[in-house]
Write a protein that holds these residues in place. Sequence first.
Motif, PDB file in Angstrom:
ATOM      1  N   LEU A   1      39.120  21.597  80.593  1.00 43.69           N
ATOM      2  CA  LEU A   1      38.995  22.163  79.257  1.00 43.69           C
ATOM      3  C   LEU A   1      37.526  22.528  79.066  1.00 43.69           C
ATOM      4  CD1 LEU A   1      40.497  22.828  76.599  1.00 43.69           C
ATOM      5  CD2 LEU A   1      39.658  20.637  75.731  1.00 43.69           C
ATOM      6  N   GLN A   2      37.261  23.823  79.086  1.00 43.67           N
ATOM      7  CA  GLN A   2      35.914  24.305  78.836  1.00 43.67           C
ATOM      8  C   GLN A   2      35.764  24.501  77.336  1.00 43.67           C
ATOM      9  OE1 GLN A   2      33.256  24.879  80.952  1.00 43.67           O
ATOM     10  NE2 GLN A   2      32.104  25.284  79.071  1.00 43.67           N
ATOM     11  N   MET A   3      34.824  23.796  76.760  1.00 44.47           N
ATOM     12  CA  MET A   3      34.630  23.845  75.309  1.00 44.47           C
ATOM     13  C   MET A   3      33.259  24.437  75.023  1.00 44.47           C
ATOM     14  SD  MET A   3      36.251  20.170  74.182  1.00 44.47           S
ATOM     15  CE  MET A   3      34.974  19.207  74.977  1.00 44.47           C
ATOM     16  N   ASN A   4      33.264  25.574  74.349  1.00 43.80           N
ATOM     17  CA  ASN A   4      32.019  26.248  73.981  1.00 43.80           C
ATOM     18  C   ASN A   4      31.870  26.284  72.471  1.00 43.80           C
ATOM     19  OD1 ASN A   4      31.563  26.850  76.729  1.00 43.80           O
ATOM     20  ND2 ASN A   4      32.725  28.757  76.573  1.00 43.80           N
ATOM     21  N   ASP A   5      30.650  26.521  72.031  1.00 40.62           N
ATOM     22  CA  ASP A   5      30.378  26.635  70.602  1.00 40.62           C
ATOM     23  C   ASP A   5      30.953  25.442  69.845  1.00 40.62           C
ATOM     24  OD1 ASP A   5      31.106  29.051  67.955  1.00 40.62           O
ATOM     25  OD2 ASP A   5      29.358  27.783  68.302  1.00 40.62           O
ATOM     26  N   LEU A   6      30.656  24.269  70.329  1.00 38.64           N
ATOM     27  CA  LEU A   6      31.209  23.053  69.732  1.00 38.64           C
ATOM     28  C   LEU A   6      30.696  22.835  68.319  1.00 38.64           C
ATOM     29  CD1 LEU A   6      31.137  20.841  72.907  1.00 38.64           C
ATOM     30  CD2 LEU A   6      33.148  21.206  71.488  1.00 38.64           C
ATOM     31  N   GLU A   7      31.558  22.250  67.510  1.00 33.68           N
ATOM     32  CA  GLU A   7      31.264  21.974  66.110  1.00 33.68           C
ATOM     33  C   GLU A   7      31.422  20.481  65.855  1.00 33.68           C
ATOM     34  OE1 GLU A   7      34.276  24.260  64.245  1.00 33.68           O
ATOM     35  OE2 GLU A   7      33.363  26.210  64.746  1.00 33.68           O
TER      36      GLU A   7
ATOM     37  N   SER B   1      42.261  25.930  65.965  1.00 36.78           N
ATOM     38  CA  SER B   1      40.853  25.530  65.935  1.00 36.78           C
ATOM     39  C   SER B   1      40.162  25.731  67.277  1.00 36.78           C
ATOM     40  CB  SER B   1      40.739  24.063  65.511  1.00 36.78           C
ATOM     41  OG  SER B   1      41.427  23.234  66.427  1.00 36.78           O
ATOM     42  N   ALA B   2      40.951  25.842  68.342  1.00 39.50           N
ATOM     43  CA  ALA B   2      40.391  25.980  69.686  1.00 39.50           C
ATOM     44  C   ALA B   2      40.334  27.432  70.168  1.00 39.50           C
ATOM     45  CB  ALA B   2      41.209  25.156  70.679  1.00 39.50           C
ATOM     46  N   LYS B   3      41.099  28.279  69.545  1.00 39.05           N
ATOM     47  CA  LYS B   3      41.168  29.665  70.008  1.00 39.05           C
ATOM     48  C   LYS B   3      39.810  30.355  69.921  1.00 39.05           C
ATOM     49  CE  LYS B   3      46.029  30.310  68.775  1.00 39.05           C
ATOM     50  NZ  LYS B   3      46.995  30.962  67.856  1.00 39.05           N
ATOM     51  N   GLY B   4      39.456  31.012  71.001  1.00 44.75           N
ATOM     52  CA  GLY B   4      38.193  31.737  71.041  1.00 44.75           C
ATOM     53  C   GLY B   4      36.995  30.905  71.461  1.00 44.75           C
ATOM     54  N   ARG B   5      37.155  29.582  71.454  1.00 39.97           N
ATOM     55  CA  ARG B   5      36.047  28.708  71.826  1.00 39.97           C
ATOM     56  C   ARG B   5      36.359  27.860  73.066  1.00 39.97           C
ATOM     57  NH1 ARG B   5      34.497  24.685  68.394  1.00 39.97           N
ATOM     58  NH2 ARG B   5      36.640  24.402  67.638  1.00 39.97           N
ATOM     59  N   PHE B   6      37.601  27.455  73.207  1.00 34.91           N
ATOM     60  CA  PHE B   6      38.007  26.578  74.305  1.00 34.91           C
ATOM     61  C   PHE B   6      38.867  27.367  75.280  1.00 34.91           C
ATOM     62  CE2 PHE B   6      38.064  22.454  71.537  1.00 34.91           C
ATOM     63  CZ  PHE B   6      36.741  22.677  71.215  1.00 34.91           C
TER      64      PHE B   6
ATOM     65  N   GLY C   1      30.977  13.414  76.186  1.00 31.56           N
ATOM     66  CA  GLY C   1      29.585  13.075  75.977  1.00 31.56           C
ATOM     67  C   GLY C   1      29.111  13.487  74.608  1.00 31.56           C
ATOM     68  N   LEU C   2      27.807  13.441  74.444  1.00 26.58           N
ATOM     69  CA  LEU C   2      27.160  13.813  73.186  1.00 26.58           C
ATOM     70  C   LEU C   2      26.493  15.163  73.359  1.00 26.58           C
ATOM     71  CD1 LEU C   2      26.073  13.170  70.329  1.00 26.58           C
ATOM     72  CD2 LEU C   2      24.165  11.985  71.452  1.00 26.58           C
ATOM     73  N   VAL C   3      26.760  16.065  72.441  1.00 24.18           N
ATOM     74  CA  VAL C   3      26.195  17.411  72.522  1.00 24.18           C
ATOM     75  C   VAL C   3      25.869  17.890  71.111  1.00 24.18           C
ATOM     76  CG1 VAL C   3      28.451  18.534  72.421  1.00 24.18           C
ATOM     77  CG2 VAL C   3      26.536  19.700  73.538  1.00 24.18           C
ATOM     78  N   GLN C   4      24.887  18.755  71.010  1.00 24.63           N
ATOM     79  CA  GLN C   4      24.557  19.324  69.719  1.00 24.63           C
ATOM     80  C   GLN C   4      25.523  20.443  69.362  1.00 24.63           C
ATOM     81  OE1 GLN C   4      20.388  20.483  70.019  1.00 24.63           O
ATOM     82  NE2 GLN C   4      19.769  18.580  69.007  1.00 24.63           N
ATOM     83  N   ALA C   5      25.645  20.703  68.088  1.00 26.98           N
ATOM     84  CA  ALA C   5      26.486  21.803  67.626  1.00 26.98           C
ATOM     85  C   ALA C   5      26.048  23.100  68.306  1.00 26.98           C
ATOM     86  CB  ALA C   5      26.404  21.937  66.121  1.00 26.98           C
ATOM     87  N   GLY C   6      27.032  23.872  68.727  1.00 24.64           N
ATOM     88  CA  GLY C   6      26.754  25.099  69.460  1.00 24.64           C
ATOM     89  C   GLY C   6      26.720  24.916  70.958  1.00 24.64           C
ATOM     90  N   GLY C   7      26.722  23.682  71.400  1.00 25.49           N
ATOM     91  CA  GLY C   7      26.667  23.394  72.831  1.00 25.49           C
ATOM     92  C   GLY C   7      28.030  23.464  73.488  1.00 25.49           C
ATOM     93  N   SER C   8      28.049  23.112  74.763  1.00 25.69           N
ATOM     94  CA  SER C   8      29.270  23.209  75.564  1.00 25.69           C
ATOM     95  C   SER C   8      29.497  21.920  76.347  1.00 25.69           C
ATOM     96  CB  SER C   8      29.183  24.376  76.560  1.00 25.69           C
ATOM     97  OG  SER C   8      29.033  25.605  75.895  1.00 25.69           O
TER      98      SER C   8
ATOM     99  N   VAL D   1      34.145  12.698  72.852  1.00 26.56           N
ATOM    100  CA  VAL D   1      33.307  13.882  72.643  1.00 26.56           C
ATOM    101  C   VAL D   1      32.677  13.741  71.262  1.00 26.56           C
ATOM    102  CG1 VAL D   1      33.288  16.371  72.292  1.00 26.56           C
ATOM    103  CG2 VAL D   1      34.654  15.375  74.140  1.00 26.56           C
ATOM    104  N   THR D   2      31.368  13.786  71.219  1.00 21.40           N
ATOM    105  CA  THR D   2      30.638  13.678  69.955  1.00 21.40           C
ATOM    106  C   THR D   2      29.723  14.875  69.808  1.00 21.40           C
ATOM    107  OG1 THR D   2      30.680  11.254  70.076  1.00 21.40           O
ATOM    108  CG2 THR D   2      29.113  12.262  68.540  1.00 21.40           C
ATOM    109  N   VAL D   3      29.886  15.588  68.713  1.00 21.90           N
ATOM    110  CA  VAL D   3      29.085  16.775  68.454  1.00 21.90           C
ATOM    111  C   VAL D   3      28.211  16.503  67.235  1.00 21.90           C
ATOM    112  CG1 VAL D   3      29.107  19.252  68.046  1.00 21.90           C
ATOM    113  CG2 VAL D   3      30.961  18.188  69.348  1.00 21.90           C
ATOM    114  N   SER D   4      26.926  16.556  67.444  1.00 17.77           N
ATOM    115  CA  SER D   4      25.989  16.287  66.348  1.00 17.77           C
ATOM    116  C   SER D   4      25.597  17.591  65.658  1.00 17.77           C
ATOM    117  CB  SER D   4      24.749  15.580  66.881  1.00 17.77           C
ATOM    118  OG  SER D   4      24.069  16.410  67.799  1.00 17.77           O
ATOM    119  N   SER D   5      25.342  17.477  64.371  1.00 15.46           N
ATOM    120  CA  SER D   5      24.993  18.689  63.601  1.00 15.46           C
ATOM    121  C   SER D   5      23.493  18.941  63.621  1.00 15.46           C
ATOM    122  CB  SER D   5      25.461  18.533  62.156  1.00 15.46           C
ATOM    123  OG  SER D   5      24.906  17.379  61.584  1.00 15.46           O
TER     124      SER D   5
END
Length: 120
Positions: free
Chosen positions: A79-85, A61-66, A9-16, A116-120
């Motif tokens: 796949l749990q993705m946090n702090d998305l960029e 790139s995924a370590k510590g966030r995913f 989906g679409l999420v803002q930067a920092g989202g999950s 997956v789309t991450v907006s800034s």
Amino acid sequence: VQLQASGGGLVQAGGSLRLSCTASGSIFKINVMGWYRQAPGKQRELVASIRTDGNTEYADSAKGRFTIFRDNAESTVYLQMNDLEPEDTAVYYCRGNVQAMVGSHGYDYEGQGTQVTVSS
């Protein structure tokens, strides 16, 4: 064997976001399940994988966030993705190495991608 992915989906930067992928069909054992991604103009790359025994592997790139985890009983990988960029924007694909029956070789299967789309 089919792999069905969902959760993009679409999420803002920092989202999950949490992606899920369920395998179905003739399955005796799934040896490895993993997530790959492909951004426009780039090669497909491994994001994370997990073996039956729970051992995991992550891209730097995924370590510590995913976090990748699986439910063996349900033949599902998450796949749990946090702090998305914004750099995480890509089509994400799940793969599984599946044995159809006892003693058979494992074959690789890939599901359809999920955007997956991450907006800034």
